[in-house]
Write a protein that holds these residues in place. Structure first.
Motif, PDB file in Angstrom:
ATOM      1  N   LEU A 173      -2.014   3.915  -0.443  1.00 22.46           N
ATOM      2  CA  LEU A 173      -1.855   4.429   0.915  1.00 22.46           C
ATOM      3  C   LEU A 173      -0.736   5.468   0.978  1.00 22.46           C
ATOM      4  N   GLY A 174       0.388   5.174   0.333  1.00 23.24           N
ATOM      5  CA  GLY A 174       1.493   6.119   0.316  1.00 23.24           C
ATOM      6  C   GLY A 174       1.123   7.430  -0.330  1.00 23.24           C
ATOM      7  N   THR A 175       0.297   7.377  -1.380  1.00 19.25           N
ATOM      8  CA  THR A 175      -0.151   8.596  -2.057  1.00 19.25           C
ATOM      9  C   THR A 175      -1.125   9.383  -1.176  1.00 19.25           C
ATOM     10  N   ALA A 176      -2.028   8.679  -0.501  1.00 18.64           N
ATOM     11  CA  ALA A 176      -3.017   9.354   0.344  1.00 18.64           C
ATOM     12  C   ALA A 176      -2.361  10.159   1.467  1.00 18.64           C
ATOM     13  N   LEU A 177      -1.171   9.737   1.903  1.00 18.89           N
ATOM     14  CA  LEU A 177      -0.491  10.397   3.014  1.00 18.89           C
ATOM     15  C   LEU A 177       0.459  11.505   2.566  1.00 18.89           C
ATOM     16  N   LEU A 178       0.498  11.818   1.283  1.00 19.49           N
ATOM     17  CA  LEU A 178       1.262  12.974   0.829  1.00 19.49           C
ATOM     18  C   LEU A 178       0.656  14.251   1.418  1.00 19.49           C
ATOM     19  N   PRO A 179       1.440  15.317   1.531  1.00 25.18           N
ATOM     20  CA  PRO A 179       0.946  16.541   2.201  1.00 25.18           C
ATOM     21  C   PRO A 179       0.021  17.380   1.322  1.00 25.18           C
ATOM     22  N   TYR A 180      -1.163  16.843   1.019  1.00 27.73           N
ATOM     23  CA  TYR A 180      -2.142  17.593   0.234  1.00 27.73           C
ATOM     24  C   TYR A 180      -2.811  18.667   1.092  1.00 27.73           C
ATOM     25  N   ALA A 227       3.305   9.159  -8.080  1.00 29.22           N
ATOM     26  CA  ALA A 227       2.244   8.817  -7.142  1.00 29.22           C
ATOM     27  C   ALA A 227       1.258   7.867  -7.809  1.00 29.22           C
ATOM     28  N   ASP A 228       0.447   7.214  -7.017  1.00 33.56           N
ATOM     29  CA  ASP A 228      -0.544   6.270  -7.533  1.00 33.56           C
ATOM     30  C   ASP A 228      -1.576   6.987  -8.402  1.00 33.56           C
ATOM     31  N   GLY A 229      -1.850   6.413  -9.562  1.00 29.02           N
ATOM     32  CA  GLY A 229      -2.888   6.939 -10.428  1.00 29.02           C
ATOM     33  C   GLY A 229      -2.501   8.140 -11.255  1.00 29.02           C
ATOM     34  N   THR A 230      -1.227   8.488 -11.298  1.00 30.64           N
ATOM     35  CA  THR A 230      -0.805   9.649 -12.078  1.00 30.64           C
ATOM     36  C   THR A 230       0.620   9.456 -12.578  1.00 30.64           C
ATOM     37  N   GLY A 258       0.797  -1.215   0.000  1.00 30.35           N
ATOM     38  CA  GLY A 258       0.000   0.000   0.000  1.00 30.35           C
ATOM     39  C   GLY A 258       0.830   1.265   0.000  1.00 30.35           C
ATOM     40  N   LEU A 259       2.041   1.205   0.551  1.00 24.98           N
ATOM     41  CA  LEU A 259       2.873   2.399   0.656  1.00 24.98           C
ATOM     42  C   LEU A 259       3.617   2.700  -0.641  1.00 24.98           C
ATOM     43  N   TYR A 260       4.365   1.735  -1.159  1.00 24.57           N
ATOM     44  CA  TYR A 260       5.125   1.981  -2.389  1.00 24.57           C
ATOM     45  C   TYR A 260       5.622   0.653  -2.955  1.00 24.57           C
ATOM     46  N   GLN A 261       5.959   0.696  -4.226  1.00 29.58           N
ATOM     47  CA  GLN A 261       6.570  -0.459  -4.899  1.00 29.58           C
ATOM     48  C   GLN A 261       7.926  -0.023  -5.451  1.00 29.58           C
ATOM     49  N   TYR A 262       8.931  -0.828  -5.165  1.00 27.06           N
ATOM     50  CA  TYR A 262      10.287  -0.540  -5.631  1.00 27.06           C
ATOM     51  C   TYR A 262      10.817  -1.750  -6.366  1.00 27.06           C
ATOM     52  N   ASP A 263      11.403  -1.527  -7.554  1.00 26.56           N
ATOM     53  CA  ASP A 263      11.911  -2.614  -8.387  1.00 26.56           C
ATOM     54  C   ASP A 263      13.429  -2.493  -8.495  1.00 26.56           C
ATOM     55  N   PRO A 264      14.185  -3.184  -7.637  1.00 26.56           N
ATOM     56  CA  PRO A 264      15.648  -3.055  -7.679  1.00 26.56           C
ATOM     57  C   PRO A 264      16.256  -3.646  -8.945  1.00 26.56           C
TER      58      PRO A 264
END
Length: 337
Positions: free
Chosen positions: A152-159, A211-214, A118-124
């Motif tokens: 979830l990670g996107t929702a917690l950005l400082p909007y 961010a998610d969705g953009t 939910g927070l982020y996906q990282y592809d090493p």
């Protein structure tokens, strides 16, 4: 209604979210710099193109209006339980549309879901391949090029305004996820270890990540994200499991019930049109059978639609509706409307 009741349930978009009182001192967040809300007032971009009808036609109950406002004012997640077809997930889209919170961020939970998903996906591996294939471009191996924030990670950005986050069917998660999720939502912040490590070796502390969705990048400073406006979080559950007491204490809890005749009539009117005599008879049959938990509301709507466009006489329409209704759920859990 209390002065903090910004959500009305009338499906008329407005900017009342700006009138929400300041949060309780223990739920105030100061992440920044502030980001503008995504999208605009157009329905297709303010919600998402395939959810506009769902958001417009949602019929809110007085209880759901009260508890949505309580969750918004207290900056707490809203845990919505109830049988399939009662509109648990639709509530998030209706609130986001009315309060102009931008497209709903959706996280569909499975038994394999983890907090990191939910927070982020990282592809090493993609970073490694990029550095190998483009040795002349050191930036090809930058961490942020291979990392994307999750819902979830996107929702917690400082909007500046809260984002709407739907965590769907959390009761299907493993045992640890509710408590893991609780910790992040309680603090309103998280770290991305890969970016924290990279910041130690960089003069520029800001990383541009997607961010998610953009496809528009946002700045993450020194690998740390903290919200400014706490997101409107809807957690849905079909009641298939019990949650830890600590998790429940920190949620506003809404239990949706199967709609009665008046509510069903309002739902039919919102989706189709004012029910005629044949539709009233079908609603009566639906209520008789739905008491045993066999049917969901979307099955009634599907049957009404098909019989209404079939061009049949009243008796044939009744017979066809009775035959079709048990087979017309649009989604696996019956929560399609």
């Amino acid at each position: 209604m209390p002065h903090w009741s910004v959500y009305t349930g009338r499906n008329e978009p407005h900017d009342g979210i700006d009138d929400l009182p300041v949060p309780p001192p223990w739920r105030a967040f100061d992440g920044g710099p502030a980001l503008p809300p995504p999208g605009d007032t157009d329905d297709a971009t303010a919600v998402s193109p395939d959810r506009v009808h769902r958001a417009k036609s949602y019929v809110a109950t007085p209880e759901s209006v009260r508890l949505v406002n309580a969750a918004l004012c207290l900056r707490r997640p809203l845990l919505v339980t109830g049988p399939p077809g009662t509109g648990k997930s639709s509530l998030a889209y209706a609130v986001a549309r009315e309060l102009r919170l931008g497209p709903v961020l959706r996280w569909n939970i499975t038994s394999r879901s983890s907090l990191a998903d939910g927070l982020y996906q990282y592809d090493p591996l993609s970073r490694l391949y990029a550095a190998r294939d483009r040795p002349d471009r050191p930036a090809a191996g930058d961490v942020e090029d291979h990392l994307r924030l999750g819902p979830l990670g996107t929702a917690l950005l400082p909007y500046d305004r809260p984002r709407a986050l739907l965590v769907d069917e959390i009761d299907k998660s493993d045992l640890d996820l509710p408590n893991d999720l609780l910790n992040v939502l309680e603090e309103g912040q998280y770290e991305i270890p890969e970016l924290v490590r990279a910041a130690r070796h960089s003069e520029d502390s800001a990383a541009e990540v997607l961010a998610d969705g953009t496809d528009t990048p946002v700045a993450v400073h020194r690998g740390r994200v903290r919200c400014r406006a706490f997101p409107f979080v809807v957690l849905t559950s079909n009641g298939e499991r019990e949650f830890p007491p600590a998790f429940l204490r920190r949620c506003v809890r809404l239990k949706l019930r199967r709609p009665d005749r008046d509510q069903l009539t309002d739902i039919v009117r919102a989706h189709l049109d004012t029910p005629d005599a044949a539709a009233d008879r079908l609603i009566t049959r639906f209520l008789e059978r739905a008491g045993g938990g066999e049917l969901a509301t979307d099955q009634l709507l599907n049957a009404l639609y098909l019989t209404g466009v079939a061009g049949l006489d009243a008796e044939s329409r009744d017979d066809l509706a009775e035959q079709l209704m048990p087979y017309l759920s649009t989604t696996a859990d019956g929560d399609g409307f």
